[in-house]
Write a protein that holds these residues in place. Sequence first.
Motif, short mmCIF file in Angstrom:
data_model
loop_
_atom_site.label_atom_id
_atom_site.label_comp_id
_atom_site.label_asym_id
_atom_site.label_seq_id
_atom_site.Cartn_x
_atom_site.Cartn_y
_atom_site.Cartn_z
N GLY A 185 -68.96 59.08 91.47
CA GLY A 185 -67.78 59.15 92.35
C GLY A 185 -66.66 58.26 91.85
O GLY A 185 -65.50 58.66 91.82
N THR A 186 -67.03 57.05 91.42
CA THR A 186 -66.02 56.10 90.92
C THR A 186 -65.37 56.63 89.65
O THR A 186 -64.15 56.58 89.49
CB THR A 186 -66.67 54.72 90.64
OG1 THR A 186 -67.39 54.32 91.80
CG2 THR A 186 -65.64 53.68 90.30
N VAL A 187 -66.20 57.18 88.75
CA VAL A 187 -65.66 57.72 87.48
C VAL A 187 -64.73 58.91 87.77
O VAL A 187 -63.63 58.99 87.20
CB VAL A 187 -66.82 58.15 86.54
CG1 VAL A 187 -66.29 58.93 85.34
CG2 VAL A 187 -67.58 56.92 86.05
N ALA A 188 -65.15 59.80 88.68
CA ALA A 188 -64.34 60.98 89.01
C ALA A 188 -63.00 60.54 89.63
O ALA A 188 -61.94 61.04 89.25
CB ALA A 188 -65.09 61.88 89.97
N THR A 189 -63.07 59.57 90.57
CA THR A 189 -61.84 59.09 91.21
C THR A 189 -60.90 58.46 90.18
O THR A 189 -59.69 58.70 90.21
CB THR A 189 -62.18 58.05 92.31
OG1 THR A 189 -63.20 58.59 93.14
CG2 THR A 189 -60.97 57.70 93.15
N SER A 190 -61.48 57.65 89.27
CA SER A 190 -60.63 56.99 88.28
C SER A 190 -59.99 58.02 87.35
O SER A 190 -58.83 57.88 86.97
CB SER A 190 -61.40 55.94 87.49
OG SER A 190 -62.37 56.55 86.68
N TYR A 191 -60.73 59.09 87.03
CA TYR A 191 -60.18 60.14 86.17
C TYR A 191 -59.00 60.84 86.87
O TYR A 191 -57.92 60.99 86.29
CB TYR A 191 -61.26 61.15 85.80
CG TYR A 191 -60.72 62.34 85.03
CD1 TYR A 191 -60.39 62.23 83.68
CD2 TYR A 191 -60.50 63.56 85.66
CE1 TYR A 191 -59.87 63.30 82.98
CE2 TYR A 191 -59.99 64.65 84.97
CZ TYR A 191 -59.67 64.52 83.63
OH TYR A 191 -59.15 65.58 82.94
N ILE A 192 -59.23 61.24 88.14
CA ILE A 192 -58.19 61.97 88.88
C ILE A 192 -56.93 61.12 89.06
O ILE A 192 -55.81 61.57 88.82
CB ILE A 192 -58.74 62.45 90.25
CG1 ILE A 192 -59.83 63.50 90.04
CG2 ILE A 192 -57.63 63.01 91.12
CD1 ILE A 192 -60.64 63.82 91.27
N LEU A 193 -57.14 59.84 89.47
CA LEU A 193 -55.98 58.98 89.69
C LEU A 193 -55.28 58.64 88.37
O LEU A 193 -54.06 58.45 88.34
CB LEU A 193 -56.38 57.72 90.45
CG LEU A 193 -56.79 57.97 91.91
CD1 LEU A 193 -57.32 56.70 92.55
CD2 LEU A 193 -55.61 58.48 92.73
N GLY A 194 -56.04 58.60 87.27
CA GLY A 194 -55.45 58.39 85.94
C GLY A 194 -54.54 59.56 85.57
O GLY A 194 -53.42 59.37 85.09
N GLN A 195 -55.03 60.78 85.84
CA GLN A 195 -54.23 61.99 85.58
C GLN A 195 -52.96 61.97 86.41
O GLN A 195 -51.88 62.31 85.94
CB GLN A 195 -55.05 63.24 85.94
CG GLN A 195 -56.20 63.53 85.00
CD GLN A 195 -55.72 64.06 83.66
OE1 GLN A 195 -54.86 64.91 83.61
NE2 GLN A 195 -56.24 63.51 82.58
N MET A 196 -53.12 61.54 87.67
CA MET A 196 -52.00 61.49 88.60
C MET A 196 -50.93 60.51 88.10
O MET A 196 -49.74 60.80 88.15
CB MET A 196 -52.54 61.01 89.95
CG MET A 196 -51.97 61.73 91.12
SD MET A 196 -52.89 61.22 92.53
CE MET A 196 -53.86 62.66 92.77
N ALA A 197 -51.39 59.36 87.61
CA ALA A 197 -50.46 58.35 87.08
C ALA A 197 -49.71 58.92 85.88
O ALA A 197 -48.51 58.71 85.72
CB ALA A 197 -51.22 57.09 86.69
N GLN A 198 -50.44 59.67 85.06
CA GLN A 198 -49.82 60.28 83.87
C GLN A 198 -48.72 61.27 84.28
O GLN A 198 -47.62 61.24 83.76
CB GLN A 198 -50.88 60.98 83.04
CG GLN A 198 -50.34 61.50 81.72
CD GLN A 198 -51.22 62.56 81.11
OE1 GLN A 198 -52.45 62.45 81.17
NE2 GLN A 198 -50.62 63.58 80.55
N TYR A 199 -49.04 62.15 85.26
CA TYR A 199 -48.05 63.11 85.76
C TYR A 199 -46.85 62.38 86.37
O TYR A 199 -45.71 62.76 86.18
CB TYR A 199 -48.67 64.04 86.81
CG TYR A 199 -49.51 65.13 86.22
CD1 TYR A 199 -48.97 66.07 85.33
CD2 TYR A 199 -50.85 65.24 86.54
CE1 TYR A 199 -49.75 67.06 84.78
CE2 TYR A 199 -51.65 66.24 86.00
CZ TYR A 199 -51.09 67.14 85.12
OH TYR A 199 -51.87 68.12 84.57
N GLY A 200 -47.15 61.31 87.11
CA GLY A 200 -46.10 60.52 87.74
C GLY A 200 -45.17 59.92 86.70
O GLY A 200 -43.95 59.96 86.86
#
Lengths: 131, 119
Positions: free
Chosen positions: B83-98
């Motif tokens: 769960g932690t790895v998945a969350t960090s991946y998704i939020l990392g992608q989000m930061a990149q898009y941002g």
Amino acid sequence: MSITLLHYVMDAFFILLLTNMACLVFIFIIHFFVPKVMIKTYFKEPYFSPLEIKLFTGLPYAYMRTGMMMRLAGWPDCGKNRGIPVTAHEVCPVWFQVLSRVFIRIFLTIVALFLFVGVVLAIAFTAFGVW
Amino acid sequence: MQNADKLTKLASYGKYGGYILGGVGLAASCVQIANEDSQQKKNEIFVETIASTTVGLVGGWAVGVFLVSNPVGWETALVLATGTVATSYILGQMAQYGYTTFGNKVDLVSGTGVSSICQ
């Protein structure tokens, strides 16, 4: 949601990300100030399993042990399930107990806000077809 | 006794896994930054790496805070880690898009000196 509003949400996301980084710096510093007596008295069998003791000692997961000890210092009865006595906090100084209570509350608030903003952004990105 | 030895070995593997995942992840990002010609792409990789690493570490600490009151078995630990790895991946992608959408005027890679380390 307009693009301008999304801009504000994105700003909030990055501010919260930076705040999370600041929390990590604080955790790194406080790691060296966790009372040794607390670790010696309670971070051992039978309260923790041999796997946990080995895993959370030294790099790279020792910082998680700091979280455990801070929770124990701030909320003495939280170790009930592990058989840790409710007097566990008495071995550490008052400043550590107060700091633990304040920091964990602030930390969890920041993490909850960050996740909330993340969910809002995920919905917005999906709606705008950014993904 | 044999069981305790097994658990200790398992913990060692977990530690090595942490070193490898963290080290390989950061090294791979560094190589990607070095190989990328576009400054924009370099910054996107940097932002994603920093965001996902931060979220992973913060998530790990939050799990630690939770673990003291709720001792868990290895199955639950695995779920929490995933769960932690998945969350960090998704939020990392989000930061990149941002970053791509709103912050691409800021050159973080040069500003932080990462471009001179990863070259």
